[in-house]
Design a protein around this motif. Sequence first.
Motif, PDB file in Angstrom:
ATOM      1  N   ASP A   1       0.831  -1.209   0.000  1.00 19.91           N
ATOM      2  CA  ASP A   1       0.000   0.000   0.000  1.00 19.91           C
ATOM      3  C   ASP A   1       0.865   1.259   0.000  1.00 19.91           C
ATOM      4  OD1 ASP A   1      -2.242  -1.603   0.033  1.00 19.91           O
ATOM      5  OD2 ASP A   1      -2.703  -1.275   2.155  1.00 19.91           O
ATOM      6  N   ALA A   2       1.962   1.222   0.764  1.00 19.68           N
ATOM      7  CA  ALA A   2       2.857   2.381   0.812  1.00 19.68           C
ATOM      8  C   ALA A   2       3.494   2.621  -0.560  1.00 19.68           C
ATOM      9  CB  ALA A   2       3.938   2.164   1.869  1.00 19.68           C
ATOM     10  N   ALA A   3       3.911   1.547  -1.212  1.00 18.21           N
ATOM     11  CA  ALA A   3       4.505   1.685  -2.551  1.00 18.21           C
ATOM     12  C   ALA A   3       3.448   2.135  -3.559  1.00 18.21           C
ATOM     13  CB  ALA A   3       5.132   0.360  -2.983  1.00 18.21           C
TER      14      ALA A   3
ATOM     15  N   SER B   1       0.966   4.061  -3.025  1.00 21.55           N
ATOM     16  CA  SER B   1       0.715   5.494  -2.835  1.00 21.55           C
ATOM     17  C   SER B   1       1.821   6.344  -3.460  1.00 21.55           C
ATOM     18  CB  SER B   1       0.588   5.820  -1.339  1.00 21.55           C
ATOM     19  OG  SER B   1       1.836   5.692  -0.684  1.00 21.55           O
ATOM     20  N   ARG B   2       2.977   5.721  -3.769  1.00 24.94           N
ATOM     21  CA  ARG B   2       4.102   6.438  -4.381  1.00 24.94           C
ATOM     22  C   ARG B   2       4.246   6.134  -5.870  1.00 24.94           C
ATOM     23  NH1 ARG B   2       8.332   4.414  -3.216  1.00 24.94           N
ATOM     24  NH2 ARG B   2       7.933   2.732  -1.739  1.00 24.94           N
ATOM     25  N   ARG B   3       3.226   5.534  -6.471  1.00 25.07           N
ATOM     26  CA  ARG B   3       3.350   5.060  -7.848  1.00 25.07           C
ATOM     27  C   ARG B   3       3.585   6.165  -8.869  1.00 25.07           C
ATOM     28  NH1 ARG B   3      -1.742   5.334  -6.236  1.00 25.07           N
ATOM     29  NH2 ARG B   3      -3.412   6.086  -7.609  1.00 25.07           N
ATOM     30  N   ALA B   4       3.252   7.419  -8.518  1.00 25.62           N
ATOM     31  CA  ALA B   4       3.440   8.523  -9.462  1.00 25.62           C
ATOM     32  C   ALA B   4       4.827   9.164  -9.347  1.00 25.62           C
ATOM     33  CB  ALA B   4       2.360   9.582  -9.248  1.00 25.62           C
ATOM     34  N   GLU B   5       5.636   8.720  -8.406  1.00 31.86           N
ATOM     35  CA  GLU B   5       6.956   9.327  -8.226  1.00 31.86           C
ATOM     36  C   GLU B   5       7.782   9.216  -9.504  1.00 31.86           C
ATOM     37  OE1 GLU B   5       8.943   7.614  -4.894  1.00 31.86           O
ATOM     38  OE2 GLU B   5       7.723   8.682  -3.413  1.00 31.86           O
ATOM     39  N   GLY B   6       8.305  10.356  -9.963  1.00 29.23           N
ATOM     40  CA  GLY B   6       9.168  10.371 -11.139  1.00 29.23           C
ATOM     41  C   GLY B   6       8.442  10.218 -12.463  1.00 29.23           C
ATOM     42  N   HIS B   7       7.113  10.314 -12.441  1.00 28.78           N
ATOM     43  CA  HIS B   7       6.355  10.119 -13.681  1.00 28.78           C
ATOM     44  C   HIS B   7       6.666  11.227 -14.688  1.00 28.78           C
ATOM     45  CE1 HIS B   7       3.146  13.308 -13.609  1.00 28.78           C
ATOM     46  NE2 HIS B   7       3.612  13.424 -12.383  1.00 28.78           N
ATOM     47  N   GLN B   8       6.513  10.891 -15.949  1.00 28.16           N
ATOM     48  CA  GLN B   8       6.609  11.867 -17.034  1.00 28.16           C
ATOM     49  C   GLN B   8       5.248  11.890 -17.721  1.00 28.16           C
ATOM     50  OE1 GLN B   8       9.275  13.843 -17.792  1.00 28.16           O
ATOM     51  NE2 GLN B   8      10.326  13.018 -15.987  1.00 28.16           N
ATOM     52  N   GLY B   9       4.438  12.852 -17.383  1.00 22.36           N
ATOM     53  CA  GLY B   9       3.092  12.893 -17.925  1.00 22.36           C
ATOM     54  C   GLY B   9       2.311  11.672 -17.497  1.00 22.36           C
ATOM     55  N   ALA B  10       1.816  10.918 -18.464  1.00 22.76           N
ATOM     56  CA  ALA B  10       1.013   9.734 -18.167  1.00 22.76           C
ATOM     57  C   ALA B  10       1.847   8.450 -18.113  1.00 22.76           C
ATOM     58  CB  ALA B  10      -0.087   9.581 -19.214  1.00 22.76           C
ATOM     59  N   ARG B  11       3.173   8.587 -18.131  1.00 16.70           N
ATOM     60  CA  ARG B  11       4.039   7.415 -18.034  1.00 16.70           C
ATOM     61  C   ARG B  11       4.697   7.393 -16.667  1.00 16.70           C
ATOM     62  NH1 ARG B  11       1.728   4.350 -20.780  1.00 16.70           N
ATOM     63  NH2 ARG B  11       3.469   2.881 -20.558  1.00 16.70           N
TER      64      ARG B  11
ATOM     65  N   GLU C   1       7.249   5.725 -13.684  1.00 22.91           N
ATOM     66  CA  GLU C   1       8.509   5.016 -13.508  1.00 22.91           C
ATOM     67  C   GLU C   1       8.211   3.583 -13.051  1.00 22.91           C
ATOM     68  OE1 GLU C   1      11.920   5.809 -13.792  1.00 22.91           O
ATOM     69  OE2 GLU C   1      11.059   7.370 -15.065  1.00 22.91           O
ATOM     70  N   PRO C   2       8.985   2.611 -13.493  1.00 21.74           N
ATOM     71  CA  PRO C   2       8.668   1.219 -13.157  1.00 21.74           C
ATOM     72  C   PRO C   2       8.916   0.817 -11.708  1.00 21.74           C
ATOM     73  CG  PRO C   2      10.653   1.347 -14.509  1.00 21.74           C
ATOM     74  CD  PRO C   2      10.071   2.730 -14.470  1.00 21.74           C
ATOM     75  N   ALA C   3       9.866   1.482 -11.018  1.00 22.15           N
ATOM     76  CA  ALA C   3      10.293   0.988  -9.706  1.00 22.15           C
ATOM     77  C   ALA C   3       9.196   1.011  -8.634  1.00 22.15           C
ATOM     78  CB  ALA C   3      11.524   1.761  -9.232  1.00 22.15           C
ATOM     79  N   PRO C   4       8.484   2.140  -8.425  1.00 21.14           N
ATOM     80  CA  PRO C   4       7.505   2.143  -7.331  1.00 21.14           C
ATOM     81  C   PRO C   4       6.411   1.093  -7.471  1.00 21.14           C
ATOM     82  CG  PRO C   4       8.004   4.391  -8.036  1.00 21.14           C
ATOM     83  CD  PRO C   4       8.613   3.476  -9.046  1.00 21.14           C
ATOM     84  N   ILE C   5       5.842   0.963  -8.650  1.00 22.90           N
ATOM     85  CA  ILE C   5       4.753  -0.004  -8.805  1.00 22.90           C
ATOM     86  C   ILE C   5       5.287  -1.427  -8.740  1.00 22.90           C
ATOM     87  CG2 ILE C   5       4.735  -0.171 -11.329  1.00 22.90           C
ATOM     88  CD1 ILE C   5       1.689  -0.017  -8.925  1.00 22.90           C
TER      89      ILE C   5
END
Length: 295
Positions: free
Chosen positions: A38-40, A42-52, A54-58
């Motif tokens: 759940d904590a990860a 909630s951080r799924r948008a970290e480092g995103h570029q627009g609608a893409r 980053e793979p690490a959080p998810i």
Amino acid sequence: MVTKLAQTSAALTLAVSTLYTPCDRALASVADSIAAGDAAWSRRAEGHQGARAEPAPIQEAIDAYTAALAAEPENLDARWRLLRALYFQGEFVLDDRDARLELFENGREIADTGRLQIEKDYGMTEDSLEMKPQEVAAAIGKDTTAAEIYFWSSTHWGLWGRYRGKIAAARQGVATKIRKFAEIVILLDERIENGGGHRVLGRLNAEAPKIPLITGWISRDLAISELRRALEIAPRDLLTKLFLAEALLEFRSQQKQEALDILRAIVASEPDPEWLVEETKTIEDARALLTKLND
């Protein structure tokens, strides 16, 4: 004095540890894994570029939920959370169509296992897909966790069908499965995932090909009414708004102005920080559709 305190503390720790059985410790480990997921998430948008994204959080969320499920395969909370995380990875991290197809095929299997678990838990003697939705709902009652499993089942089956090909998927009975999943969700808890059951049912009736003897039940009127119902439940949901605008443009030419107004309202919106990547994608899609209509 310090030594005595340390000895006392160690003794207390040992005493407390003996109060917990291996089963208790396993359950605590599962709960910890779900909390880490759940904590990860909630951080799924970290480092995103627009609608893409980053793979690490998810991926961290997926790994945590997978660990929880490996420790306790019957844990439906871990299962639906894993399905949600895989959906996000497939739609907002992966770019390759074949990779997405493989991911959602795996998601179908994870979802189906959860559905079988629900059938076992509630003593159903037959496949819930062979039962009427009302019968399934009567057996389960108002179980939001079960509703989440059926909702994410519809999502993974639907996206697998999209990347497999709509006609091929329809001929394999995918549309009928999704319809049944969505109808069960609506009966169990129509409010989960922002009116998710209604949104899925509306989108299905808007997108699925109408094939005699296979999907002859598809109704464009139902598509619009179900999407409107989803918006009654969650008036701000941008994805439902986009789906409604697209359905109006496709099947209700006399309501084009309403569709345009909806699209402009989406484009003028700020994405909700809780759904930053997802709503950024919806806003981008609405903007692209408006541009296409204006060309």
